[in-house]
Scaffold this motif. Structure first.
Motif, PDB file in Angstrom:
ATOM      1  N   ALA A 186     -18.601  11.048 -18.473  1.00  0.00           N
ATOM      2  CA  ALA A 186     -17.807  11.296 -19.679  1.00  0.00           C
ATOM      3  C   ALA A 186     -18.081  12.684 -20.251  1.00  0.00           C
ATOM      4  CB  ALA A 186     -18.103  10.220 -20.731  1.00  0.00           C
ATOM      5  N   ILE A 187     -19.347  13.069 -20.279  1.00  0.00           N
ATOM      6  CA  ILE A 187     -19.694  14.390 -20.809  1.00  0.00           C
ATOM      7  C   ILE A 187     -19.081  15.494 -19.954  1.00  0.00           C
ATOM      8  CG2 ILE A 187     -21.602  16.009 -21.189  1.00  0.00           C
ATOM      9  CD1 ILE A 187     -23.290  13.524 -22.025  1.00  0.00           C
ATOM     10  N   ILE A 188     -19.176  15.352 -18.647  1.00  0.00           N
ATOM     11  CA  ILE A 188     -18.610  16.370 -17.757  1.00  0.00           C
ATOM     12  C   ILE A 188     -17.097  16.440 -17.935  1.00  0.00           C
ATOM     13  CG2 ILE A 188     -18.180  16.940 -15.332  1.00  0.00           C
ATOM     14  CD1 ILE A 188     -21.052  15.879 -14.777  1.00  0.00           C
ATOM     15  N   GLN A 189     -16.447  15.295 -18.067  1.00  0.00           N
ATOM     16  CA  GLN A 189     -14.997  15.272 -18.220  1.00  0.00           C
ATOM     17  C   GLN A 189     -14.550  15.854 -19.559  1.00  0.00           C
ATOM     18  OE1 GLN A 189     -14.016  11.148 -17.576  1.00  0.00           O
ATOM     19  NE2 GLN A 189     -13.815  11.422 -15.361  1.00  0.00           N
ATOM     20  N   LYS A 190     -15.257  15.509 -20.631  1.00  0.00           N
ATOM     21  CA  LYS A 190     -14.811  15.918 -21.963  1.00  0.00           C
ATOM     22  C   LYS A 190     -15.328  17.288 -22.393  1.00  0.00           C
ATOM     23  CE  LYS A 190     -13.782  11.410 -23.743  1.00  0.00           C
ATOM     24  NZ  LYS A 190     -13.392  10.775 -24.981  1.00  0.00           N
ATOM     25  N   VAL A 191     -16.497  17.664 -21.902  1.00  0.00           N
ATOM     26  CA  VAL A 191     -17.092  18.937 -22.311  1.00  0.00           C
ATOM     27  C   VAL A 191     -16.870  19.999 -21.235  1.00  0.00           C
ATOM     28  CG1 VAL A 191     -19.232  20.105 -22.984  1.00  0.00           C
ATOM     29  CG2 VAL A 191     -18.799  17.776 -23.755  1.00  0.00           C
ATOM     30  N   GLY A 199     -33.125  30.857 -26.446  1.00  0.00           N
ATOM     31  CA  GLY A 199     -33.372  30.668 -27.878  1.00  0.00           C
ATOM     32  C   GLY A 199     -32.083  30.321 -28.597  1.00  0.00           C
ATOM     33  N   ILE A 200     -32.186  29.369 -29.460  1.00  0.00           N
ATOM     34  CA  ILE A 200     -30.996  28.889 -30.163  1.00  0.00           C
ATOM     35  C   ILE A 200     -31.364  28.634 -31.626  1.00  0.00           C
ATOM     36  CG2 ILE A 200     -31.427  26.479 -29.560  1.00  0.00           C
ATOM     37  CD1 ILE A 200     -28.355  26.210 -29.219  1.00  0.00           C
ATOM     38  N   SER A 201     -30.441  28.966 -32.485  1.00  0.00           N
ATOM     39  CA  SER A 201     -30.684  28.791 -33.917  1.00  0.00           C
ATOM     40  C   SER A 201     -30.236  27.404 -34.367  1.00  0.00           C
ATOM     41  CB  SER A 201     -29.898  29.848 -34.708  1.00  0.00           C
ATOM     42  OG  SER A 201     -28.505  29.584 -34.622  1.00  0.00           O
ATOM     43  N   ALA A 202     -30.646  27.037 -35.555  1.00  0.00           N
ATOM     44  CA  ALA A 202     -30.238  25.751 -36.122  1.00  0.00           C
ATOM     45  C   ALA A 202     -28.719  25.697 -36.274  1.00  0.00           C
ATOM     46  CB  ALA A 202     -30.916  25.520 -37.462  1.00  0.00           C
ATOM     47  N   ASN A 203     -28.109  26.824 -36.636  1.00  0.00           N
ATOM     48  CA  ASN A 203     -26.652  26.862 -36.770  1.00  0.00           C
ATOM     49  C   ASN A 203     -25.965  26.624 -35.431  1.00  0.00           C
ATOM     50  OD1 ASN A 203     -26.663  27.318 -39.519  1.00  0.00           O
ATOM     51  ND2 ASN A 203     -26.578  29.533 -39.318  1.00  0.00           N
ATOM     52  N   GLU A 204     -26.514  27.185 -34.356  1.00  0.00           N
ATOM     53  CA  GLU A 204     -25.940  26.977 -33.032  1.00  0.00           C
ATOM     54  C   GLU A 204     -26.080  25.520 -32.603  1.00  0.00           C
ATOM     55  OE1 GLU A 204     -26.274  31.185 -30.679  1.00  0.00           O
ATOM     56  OE2 GLU A 204     -28.175  30.191 -31.212  1.00  0.00           O
ATOM     57  N   ILE A 205     -27.199  24.899 -32.943  1.00  0.00           N
ATOM     58  CA  ILE A 205     -27.375  23.473 -32.644  1.00  0.00           C
ATOM     59  C   ILE A 205     -26.328  22.662 -33.397  1.00  0.00           C
ATOM     60  CG2 ILE A 205     -28.893  21.478 -32.965  1.00  0.00           C
ATOM     61  CD1 ILE A 205     -31.246  23.404 -32.400  1.00  0.00           C
ATOM     62  N   ASN A 206     -26.122  22.979 -34.665  1.00  0.00           N
ATOM     63  CA  ASN A 206     -25.104  22.283 -35.455  1.00  0.00           C
ATOM     64  C   ASN A 206     -23.722  22.467 -34.847  1.00  0.00           C
ATOM     65  OD1 ASN A 206     -26.815  21.164 -37.373  1.00  0.00           O
ATOM     66  ND2 ASN A 206     -26.700  22.966 -38.689  1.00  0.00           N
ATOM     67  N   ASP A 207     -23.429  23.682 -34.362  1.00  0.00           N
ATOM     68  CA  ASP A 207     -22.140  23.943 -33.725  1.00  0.00           C
ATOM     69  C   ASP A 207     -21.957  23.081 -32.485  1.00  0.00           C
ATOM     70  OD1 ASP A 207     -21.566  25.820 -35.672  1.00  0.00           O
ATOM     71  OD2 ASP A 207     -22.024  27.555 -34.393  1.00  0.00           O
ATOM     72  N   ILE A 208     -23.012  22.960 -31.683  1.00  0.00           N
ATOM     73  CA  ILE A 208     -22.939  22.143 -30.464  1.00  0.00           C
ATOM     74  C   ILE A 208     -22.727  20.677 -30.826  1.00  0.00           C
ATOM     75  CG2 ILE A 208     -24.299  21.267 -28.522  1.00  0.00           C
ATOM     76  CD1 ILE A 208     -25.479  24.132 -28.295  1.00  0.00           C
ATOM     77  N   LEU A 209     -23.491  20.188 -31.798  1.00  0.00           N
ATOM     78  CA  LEU A 209     -23.333  18.787 -32.212  1.00  0.00           C
ATOM     79  C   LEU A 209     -21.937  18.543 -32.778  1.00  0.00           C
ATOM     80  CD1 LEU A 209     -26.841  18.088 -33.808  1.00  0.00           C
ATOM     81  CD2 LEU A 209     -26.037  17.477 -31.525  1.00  0.00           C
ATOM     82  N   SER A 210     -21.429  19.489 -33.542  1.00  0.00           N
ATOM     83  CA  SER A 210     -20.069  19.366 -34.087  1.00  0.00           C
ATOM     84  C   SER A 210     -19.033  19.364 -32.974  1.00  0.00           C
ATOM     85  CB  SER A 210     -19.773  20.505 -35.059  1.00  0.00           C
ATOM     86  OG  SER A 210     -20.573  20.401 -36.197  1.00  0.00           O
ATOM     87  N   PHE A 268     -19.468  18.263 -29.943  1.00  0.00           N
ATOM     88  CA  PHE A 268     -19.507  16.930 -29.328  1.00  0.00           C
ATOM     89  C   PHE A 268     -18.778  15.927 -30.207  1.00  0.00           C
ATOM     90  CE2 PHE A 268     -22.268  18.355 -26.123  1.00  0.00           C
ATOM     91  CZ  PHE A 268     -22.461  17.337 -25.213  1.00  0.00           C
ATOM     92  N   GLU A 269     -18.991  16.002 -31.503  1.00  0.00           N
ATOM     93  CA  GLU A 269     -18.354  15.058 -32.412  1.00  0.00           C
ATOM     94  C   GLU A 269     -16.837  15.215 -32.406  1.00  0.00           C
ATOM     95  OE1 GLU A 269     -20.529  15.904 -36.014  1.00  0.00           O
ATOM     96  OE2 GLU A 269     -22.098  14.468 -35.478  1.00  0.00           O
ATOM     97  N   GLY A 270     -16.352  16.414 -32.090  1.00  0.00           N
ATOM     98  CA  GLY A 270     -14.917  16.638 -32.013  1.00  0.00           C
ATOM     99  C   GLY A 270     -14.296  16.159 -30.707  1.00  0.00           C
ATOM    100  N   LYS A 271     -15.098  15.955 -29.693  1.00  0.00           N
ATOM    101  CA  LYS A 271     -14.579  15.572 -28.376  1.00  0.00           C
ATOM    102  C   LYS A 271     -14.767  14.094 -28.047  1.00  0.00           C
ATOM    103  CE  LYS A 271     -15.200  20.188 -26.692  1.00  0.00           C
ATOM    104  NZ  LYS A 271     -15.630  21.096 -25.687  1.00  0.00           N
ATOM    105  N   PHE A 272     -15.596  13.409 -28.826  1.00  0.00           N
ATOM    106  CA  PHE A 272     -15.909  12.009 -28.565  1.00  0.00           C
ATOM    107  C   PHE A 272     -15.629  11.181 -29.809  1.00  0.00           C
ATOM    108  CE2 PHE A 272     -18.536  14.390 -25.627  1.00  0.00           C
ATOM    109  CZ  PHE A 272     -18.453  13.661 -24.453  1.00  0.00           C
ATOM    110  N   THR A 273     -15.294   9.906 -29.600  1.00  0.00           N
ATOM    111  CA  THR A 273     -15.138   8.994 -30.729  1.00  0.00           C
ATOM    112  C   THR A 273     -16.530   8.642 -31.271  1.00  0.00           C
ATOM    113  OG1 THR A 273     -15.282   6.985 -29.392  1.00  0.00           O
ATOM    114  CG2 THR A 273     -13.077   7.973 -29.670  1.00  0.00           C
ATOM    115  N   GLU A 274     -16.563   8.020 -32.429  1.00  0.00           N
ATOM    116  CA  GLU A 274     -17.843   7.598 -33.007  1.00  0.00           C
ATOM    117  C   GLU A 274     -18.571   6.627 -32.082  1.00  0.00           C
ATOM    118  OE1 GLU A 274     -17.952   6.371 -37.130  1.00  0.00           O
ATOM    119  OE2 GLU A 274     -16.281   7.715 -37.592  1.00  0.00           O
TER     120      GLU A 274
END
Length: 108
Positions: A53-58, A73-84, A86-92
């Motif tokens: 599913a991750i490969i197909q959707k991401v 190296g990744i910032s907290a903002n970049e982590i939030n962007d990645i999590l967001s 994922f949240e935009g590509k998958f249902t709850e």
């Protein structure tokens, strides 16, 4: 899908991903939401289903981009962007299933 998982495992990248997650409290908190969840109605029950599913959707290229960000190296903002992202590509329900599987895999 299986070959991607095997490649991650054989190259040591899977262990590296586990270390990244274990060293980041924000990601740990995100994944910990998968602890003690009733799984019977979740769309993914295995790591293979979740990986597919991750490969197909991401997509592989986006996953590689995320991995390279972590490597250098990744910032907290970049982590939030990645999590967001994922949240935009998958249902709850899909996100909850991914959290459950990630939690189980990381705590083996």
């Amino acid at each position: 899908m299986d070959s991607v998982y095997v490649e991650l495992e054989n190259t040591g990248q899977l262990e590296e991903i586990k270390q990244i997650v274990n060293n980041d409290p924000q990601i740990q908190q995100f994944i910990a939401e998968g602890k003690d969840v009733e799984t019977s109605n979740l769309p993914y029950k295995t790591k293979e289903q979740a990986t597919r599913a991750i490969i197909q959707k991401v997509g592989i290229s986006e996953l590689q981009n995320m991995q390279s960000k972590y490597q250098y190296g990744i910032s907290a903002n970049e982590i939030n962007d990645i999590l967001s992202s994922f949240e935009g590509k998958f249902t709850e329900e899909e996100i909850l299933a991914l959290k459950v599987i990630a939690y189980e895999e990381l705590n083996k």
